[in-house]
Design a protein around this motif. Structure first.
Motif, PDB file in Angstrom:
ATOM      1  N   GLY A  49       0.795  -1.158  -0.004  1.00 51.77           N
ATOM      2  CA  GLY A  49      -0.165  -0.003   0.059  1.00 51.77           C
ATOM      3  C   GLY A  49       1.019   1.227   0.046  1.00 51.77           C
ATOM      4  O   GLY A  49       0.244   2.455  -0.045  1.00 51.77           O
ATOM      5  N   HIS A  50       2.083   1.213   0.171  1.00 52.36           N
ATOM      6  CA  HIS A  50       2.885   2.432   0.269  1.00 52.36           C
ATOM      7  C   HIS A  50       3.732   2.462  -1.067  1.00 52.36           C
ATOM      8  O   HIS A  50       3.518   1.879  -2.086  1.00 52.36           O
ATOM      9  CB  HIS A  50       4.252   2.399   1.429  1.00 52.36           C
ATOM     10  CG  HIS A  50       3.552   2.203   2.420  1.00 52.36           C
ATOM     11  ND1 HIS A  50       4.049   3.231   3.510  1.00 52.36           N
ATOM     12  CD2 HIS A  50       2.358   1.620   3.275  1.00 52.36           C
ATOM     13  CE1 HIS A  50       3.462   3.170   4.785  1.00 52.36           C
ATOM     14  NE2 HIS A  50       2.440   2.287   4.463  1.00 52.36           N
ATOM     15  N   ARG A 102       5.802   4.716  11.026  1.00 50.94           N
ATOM     16  CA  ARG A 102       5.198   3.470  10.707  1.00 50.94           C
ATOM     17  C   ARG A 102       3.684   3.479  11.237  1.00 50.94           C
ATOM     18  O   ARG A 102       2.805   2.907  10.174  1.00 50.94           O
ATOM     19  CB  ARG A 102       5.903   2.346  11.737  1.00 50.94           C
ATOM     20  CG  ARG A 102       7.258   2.053  11.433  1.00 50.94           C
ATOM     21  CD  ARG A 102       7.147   0.990  10.297  1.00 50.94           C
ATOM     22  NE  ARG A 102       8.520   0.870   9.733  1.00 50.94           N
ATOM     23  CZ  ARG A 102       8.610  -0.031   8.649  1.00 50.94           C
ATOM     24  NH1 ARG A 102       7.871  -0.507   7.802  1.00 50.94           N
ATOM     25  NH2 ARG A 102      10.108   0.242   8.167  1.00 50.94           N
ATOM     26  N   GLY A 104       1.659   6.417  11.639  1.00 53.10           N
ATOM     27  CA  GLY A 104       0.966   7.332  11.338  1.00 53.10           C
ATOM     28  C   GLY A 104       0.359   8.171  12.643  1.00 53.10           C
ATOM     29  O   GLY A 104      -0.285   9.197  12.499  1.00 53.10           O
TER      30      GLY A 104
ATOM     31  N   TYR B 165      -5.071   2.183   0.510  1.00 55.91           N
ATOM     32  CA  TYR B 165      -4.421   2.411  -0.865  1.00 55.91           C
ATOM     33  C   TYR B 165      -5.486   2.129  -1.890  1.00 55.91           C
ATOM     34  O   TYR B 165      -5.321   2.649  -3.062  1.00 55.91           O
ATOM     35  CB  TYR B 165      -3.131   1.883  -0.917  1.00 55.91           C
ATOM     36  CG  TYR B 165      -2.981   0.435  -0.806  1.00 55.91           C
ATOM     37  CD1 TYR B 165      -3.027  -0.387   0.252  1.00 55.91           C
ATOM     38  CD2 TYR B 165      -2.871  -0.245  -2.216  1.00 55.91           C
ATOM     39  CE1 TYR B 165      -3.108  -1.790   0.179  1.00 55.91           C
ATOM     40  CE2 TYR B 165      -2.658  -1.631  -2.143  1.00 55.91           C
ATOM     41  CZ  TYR B 165      -2.993  -2.257  -0.946  1.00 55.91           C
ATOM     42  OH  TYR B 165      -2.672  -3.725  -1.175  1.00 55.91           O
ATOM     43  N   PRO B 238      -4.567   8.342  11.238  1.00 61.24           N
ATOM     44  CA  PRO B 238      -3.335   7.651  11.339  1.00 61.24           C
ATOM     45  C   PRO B 238      -3.385   6.306  10.639  1.00 61.24           C
ATOM     46  O   PRO B 238      -2.587   5.796   9.885  1.00 61.24           O
ATOM     47  CB  PRO B 238      -3.389   7.185  12.960  1.00 61.24           C
ATOM     48  CG  PRO B 238      -3.829   8.505  13.516  1.00 61.24           C
ATOM     49  CD  PRO B 238      -4.956   8.969  12.674  1.00 61.24           C
ATOM     50  N   PHE B 241      -2.404   7.038   7.074  1.00 60.52           N
ATOM     51  CA  PHE B 241      -0.788   7.224   6.840  1.00 60.52           C
ATOM     52  C   PHE B 241      -0.336   5.799   7.214  1.00 60.52           C
ATOM     53  O   PHE B 241       0.666   5.431   6.060  1.00 60.52           O
ATOM     54  CB  PHE B 241      -0.313   7.890   8.081  1.00 60.52           C
ATOM     55  CG  PHE B 241      -0.765   9.563   8.070  1.00 60.52           C
ATOM     56  CD1 PHE B 241      -0.405  10.258   6.906  1.00 60.52           C
ATOM     57  CD2 PHE B 241      -1.151  10.043   8.983  1.00 60.52           C
ATOM     58  CE1 PHE B 241      -0.833  11.451   6.538  1.00 60.52           C
ATOM     59  CE2 PHE B 241      -1.848  11.340   8.760  1.00 60.52           C
ATOM     60  CZ  PHE B 241      -1.542  12.384   7.639  1.00 60.52           C
ATOM     61  N   ALA B 242      -0.723   4.973   7.857  1.00 58.73           N
ATOM     62  CA  ALA B 242      -0.236   3.672   8.253  1.00 58.73           C
ATOM     63  C   ALA B 242      -0.244   2.675   6.876  1.00 58.73           C
ATOM     64  O   ALA B 242       0.642   2.032   6.700  1.00 58.73           O
ATOM     65  CB  ALA B 242      -0.756   2.910   9.315  1.00 58.73           C
ATOM     66  N   GLY B 243      -1.403   3.043   6.345  1.00 58.43           N
ATOM     67  CA  GLY B 243      -1.824   2.211   5.051  1.00 58.43           C
ATOM     68  C   GLY B 243      -1.228   2.655   3.907  1.00 58.43           C
ATOM     69  O   GLY B 243      -1.423   2.197   2.662  1.00 58.43           O
ATOM     70  N   GLY B 244      -0.301   3.829   4.098  1.00 60.96           N
ATOM     71  CA  GLY B 244       0.374   4.137   2.779  1.00 60.96           C
ATOM     72  C   GLY B 244       0.212   5.450   2.147  1.00 60.96           C
ATOM     73  O   GLY B 244       1.081   6.004   1.390  1.00 60.96           O
ATOM     74  N   LEU B 245      -0.934   6.222   2.704  1.00 61.63           N
ATOM     75  CA  LEU B 245      -1.249   7.646   2.123  1.00 61.63           C
ATOM     76  C   LEU B 245      -0.379   8.392   2.863  1.00 61.63           C
ATOM     77  O   LEU B 245      -0.249   8.514   4.246  1.00 61.63           O
ATOM     78  CB  LEU B 245      -2.743   7.733   2.433  1.00 61.63           C
ATOM     79  CG  LEU B 245      -3.542   6.923   1.619  1.00 61.63           C
ATOM     80  CD1 LEU B 245      -5.182   7.398   1.995  1.00 61.63           C
ATOM     81  CD2 LEU B 245      -3.424   7.101   0.002  1.00 61.63           C
ATOM     82  N   SER B 246       0.495   9.353   2.324  1.00 70.74           N
ATOM     83  CA  SER B 246       1.376  10.093   2.839  1.00 70.74           C
ATOM     84  C   SER B 246       0.925  11.649   3.186  1.00 70.74           C
ATOM     85  O   SER B 246       1.340  12.143   3.918  1.00 70.74           O
ATOM     86  CB  SER B 246       2.619  10.147   2.132  1.00 70.74           C
ATOM     87  OG  SER B 246       3.342   8.991   1.868  1.00 70.74           O
TER      88      SER B 246
END
Lengths: 112, 414
Positions: A49-50, A102, A104, B165, B238, B241-246
């Motif tokens: 997902g990143h 890590r 968020g 994502y 959060p 973010f943890a899932g990959g969205l920045s």
């Protein structure tokens, strides 16, 4: 050898792709979507997902996904490496680069 | 059937809807039992339970003090095409009077009745009388005229919740593709979450259908940005973010992509139906006011209710991490681009959009599959949440003007 599809590029103009599963450093990941190259070699581990950088992005440069600017690089980002809060920030949200890379979770607020 | 054949047929697809005396036909024939204050909720809920029929639903507003936003929302549900009859249940001393609401329903040509618990003599007599009325009404509703409907007659709303994502890569992408088709066929598509469009003002305003729409979009975007700046909180969490969205910009693009690519006709306010077909942005953000009523999107059901208040026959909830909610008044179709989520929660999730991520299906084919699911739902096939009996609703206190409010109400006529 046919490479397993591992990352999705949305727009030809993007300089990042999204990992559809975790990618290990050194692994060659196949690209799908609207992609230019057939694959990208991971320079670091990329969590599922990143984002993975599809080219070298200099500090201060734009991060482009969906063909639009989604933030700014805060450090030089080599091709193939993980692109997240530690090397990029929002142009709008001043808190985003203060979050734990890590989880968020916010680090700028104490909840006792 | 090839995708080409399916696409050609979309204009021909039809199903039997429910004719209304005023306004558009509906795809369901629901009986709404409305409580007008928290004090009458128990009795209203008991009437719904005693009726024991899936078309009998509870909605209501908890507050006793007046709130125009909430009243307008209840009225919009009474006028909603999926509603055939209305029973309002009040305690007797609250601002929102059950009789006014029943009168609105009568003017709309719908079956309606009202009760005040204080007058009826308490819990038991009110439940007995209300249940009897609902049962008789269900019989009468069997004679509602059936009318032919197609995609051109549909209003569909979309929002996302629990995004990961995949939402911006598959779930919302397929909705956007379908919305393009719906608009081309003469239907109406509504998307919301302007606070999840931060960073995309140029893109949104550039898609305005005319200068007035551009002005509305510009103002509404700036209002949302002001809101986020002032509370130092953007609509990104959060888990995102943890899932990959920045960044919020990245999440925004994933959210806005569900609007497809057609011109935006203008900005809708909550409870205000669109003037004509096409694509509209719904603004659910509170307007600036001296009392600062409300939070923009308290939860997913609030967002769904806002879309339904604008007349949406069906609502899409696009999720990555999964959700289980449904809604009163309009069937909810839950869509995910995350195959694992779909498999893990298959009894709750309606539509798996993940095949477009792995090259198994094109976006176009996937959108046609979604069109088929929509047509089935419109024709009466229950969605997953309808099967399970999910009938959530959420109506908060909020302050909002009925038109794009270029001037703050609290500024007065300076």
């Amino acid at each position: 050898m046919e490479k397993e599809i591992k990352a999705f590029q949305i727009d030809l103009g993007d300089n990042v792709a999204t990992a559809l599963a975790g990618i290990k450093a050194g692994q060659e990941a196949g690209l799908t979507g609207d992609h230019g190259e057939e694959s990208i070699k991971a320079a670091t581990d990329i969590p599922a997902g990143h984002k993975i950088a599809l080219k070298d992005i200099g500090a201060g440069g734009h991060i482009v996904k969906y063909g639009v600017v989604i933030g700014r690089a805060t450090a030089d980002i080599p091709k193939g490496s993980w692109v997240h809060l530690h090397v990029m920030q929002s142009i709008y949200d001043e808190r985003s680069s203060h979050l734990d890379v890590r989880t968020g979770a916010p680090k700028d607020t104490k909840y006792e | 059937m090839s995708s080409e054949e399916k696409r050609m047929e979309l204009t021909e697809w039809s199903w039997q809807g429910y004719g209304r005396k005023h306004g558009a036909p509906g795809i369901r024939n629901r009986v709404l039992v409305i409580y007008t204050v928290k004090c009458s909720e128990f009795v209203a809920r008991r009437i719904v339970e005693e009726s024991g029929h899936p078309d009998v639903e509870l909605v209501g507003f908890d507050g006793c003090t007046d709130n125009q936003y909430a009243v307008d929302l209840l009225i919009s549900l009474i006028k909603h095409p999926n509603v055939g009859a209305v029973l309002t249940v009040g305690l007797g001393c609250e601002y929102i009077q059950p009789q006014w609401l029943a009168d609105v329903a009568v003017k709309e040509g719908k079956e309606a009745s009202w009760m005040s618990i204080q007058q009826e003599g308490g819990t038991k007599p009110t439940v007995t009388k209300g249940t009897a009325w609902v049962r008789e009404t269900l019989e009468r509703l069997k004679h509602t005229p059936r009318v032919r409907m197609g995609f051109k007659d549909l209003v569909i709303g979309a929002e996302c919740g629990g995004s990961d994502y995949t939402s911006g890569l598959a779930g919302n992408v397929v909705v956007g593709r379908f919305f393009d088709r719906l608009v081309d066929l003469g239907g109406c598509a509504i998307f919301e979450e302007i606070v999840e469009a931060i960073g995309l003002d140029g893109l949104l305003v550039g898609r305005a259908a005319d200068p007035e729409a551009a002005r509305e979009l510009r103002y509404t975007y700036d209002k949302a940005l002001d809101y986020c700046r002032s509370v130092r909180q953007y609509s990104v969490s959060p888990g995102n973010f943890a899932g990959g969205l920045s960044t919020i910009e990245e999440k925004s693009m994933g959210a806005v992509i569900k609007s497809g690519s057609r011109p935006i006709e203008g900005v809708l306010k909550v409870s205000v139906p669109p003037k004509h077909g096409g694509l509209w942005l719904l603004d659910s953000t509170p307007d600036p006011h001296f009392m600062q009523f409300g939070i923009t999107n308290p939860n997913d059901n609030e967002g769904l209710m806002d879309l339904i208040s604008c007349g949406a026959h069906i609502v899409f909830l696009v999720t990555g991490r999964g959700n289980v909610v449904g809604s009163a008044v309009a069937p909810c179709i839950k869509i995910t681009g995350n195959h694992e989520t779909f498999s893990r929660m298959e009894e709750d999730m309606d539509f798996d959009a993940s095949p477009i991520l792995y090259g198994g299906m094109s976006q176009k084919e996937m959108a046609l599959d979604l069109a088929a699911y929509v047509a089935g739902t419109a024709g009466g096939t229950p969605t997953k949440s309808e099967v399970l009996g999910h009938k959530e609703f959420y109506i908060p206190y909020k302050y909002q003007e009925k038109e794009v409010a270029y001037k703050r109400a609290c500024e007065g006529s300076v």
